[in-house]
Structure formats: structure tokens, C-alpha cells
Design a protein around this motif. Structure first.
Motif, mmCIF file in Angstrom:
data_model
loop_
_atom_site.group_PDB
_atom_site.id
_atom_site.type_symbol
_atom_site.label_atom_id
_atom_site.label_comp_id
_atom_site.label_asym_id
_atom_site.label_seq_id
_atom_site.Cartn_x
_atom_site.Cartn_y
_atom_site.Cartn_z
ATOM 1 N N ASN A 28 0.836 -1.188 0.000
ATOM 2 C CA ASN A 28 0.000 0.000 0.000
ATOM 3 C C ASN A 28 0.878 1.247 0.000
ATOM 4 N N LEU A 29 0.288 2.354 -0.339
ATOM 5 C CA LEU A 29 1.014 3.596 -0.515
ATOM 6 C C LEU A 29 1.728 4.024 0.764
ATOM 7 N N ASP A 30 1.083 3.901 1.901
ATOM 8 C CA ASP A 30 1.721 4.286 3.162
ATOM 9 C C ASP A 30 2.947 3.429 3.451
ATOM 10 N N ALA A 31 2.855 2.141 3.193
ATOM 11 C CA ALA A 31 3.988 1.251 3.430
ATOM 12 C C ALA A 31 5.148 1.599 2.507
ATOM 13 N N MET A 32 4.836 1.930 1.256
ATOM 14 C CA MET A 32 5.901 2.321 0.324
ATOM 15 C C MET A 32 6.565 3.618 0.759
ATOM 16 N N ARG A 33 5.764 4.582 1.198
ATOM 17 C CA ARG A 33 6.339 5.846 1.678
ATOM 18 C C ARG A 33 7.237 5.616 2.891
ATOM 19 N N GLU A 34 6.786 4.780 3.797
ATOM 20 C CA GLU A 34 7.579 4.488 4.988
ATOM 21 C C GLU A 34 8.895 3.817 4.609
ATOM 22 N N ALA A 35 8.838 2.864 3.706
ATOM 23 C CA ALA A 35 10.051 2.170 3.266
ATOM 24 C C ALA A 35 11.020 3.129 2.598
ATOM 25 N N LEU A 36 10.513 3.992 1.731
ATOM 26 C CA LEU A 36 11.384 4.958 1.067
ATOM 27 C C LEU A 36 11.945 5.969 2.054
ATOM 28 N N GLY A 37 11.162 6.311 3.069
ATOM 29 C CA GLY A 37 11.645 7.224 4.103
ATOM 30 C C GLY A 37 12.813 6.607 4.876
#
Length: 51
Positions: free
Chosen positions: A35-44
Motif C-alpha cells: 500500500n502507498l503508506d507502506a511504500m512511503r515508509e520504506a522509502l523514508g
């Protein structure tokens, strides 16, 4: 239920056992939607390492 467990970051082998899938590959293929939130967290996290 399985999607929610994956979203809550329950280890895939545990989700597999709960869902009674014969192979963890089934669990991951069908239910491990990034999901988008998980991808953002991983990239962060990655960004923090590269900075």
C-alpha cells in the motif's frame, strides 16, 4: 482478515498458518499488496540511510 494481518506486518509465515495456505507463496502472491503508506515508509527509511 488476511490482508489486514499483512498490513499489520504480521510475518508472512504466521499469516500463512492462520489462513491455512499450503504454501507461503500463495499468501504473498494473493495478499501482499504494497500500500502507498507502506511504500512511503520504506522509502523514508531508505532516504534516512542515504543522507
Amino acid at each position: 482478515m488476511v490482508s489486514l494481518l499483512m498490513e499489520l506486518r504480521v510475518p508472512p509465515h504466521v499469516v500463512q498458518a492462520i489462513a491455512r495456505h499450503a504454501d507461503v507463496k500463495i499468501t504473498l502472491k494473493v495478499y501482499a499488496h504494497a500500500n502507498l503508506d507502506a511504500m512511503r515508509e520504506a522509502l523514508g527509511k531508505l532516504d534516512g540511510r542515504l543522507s
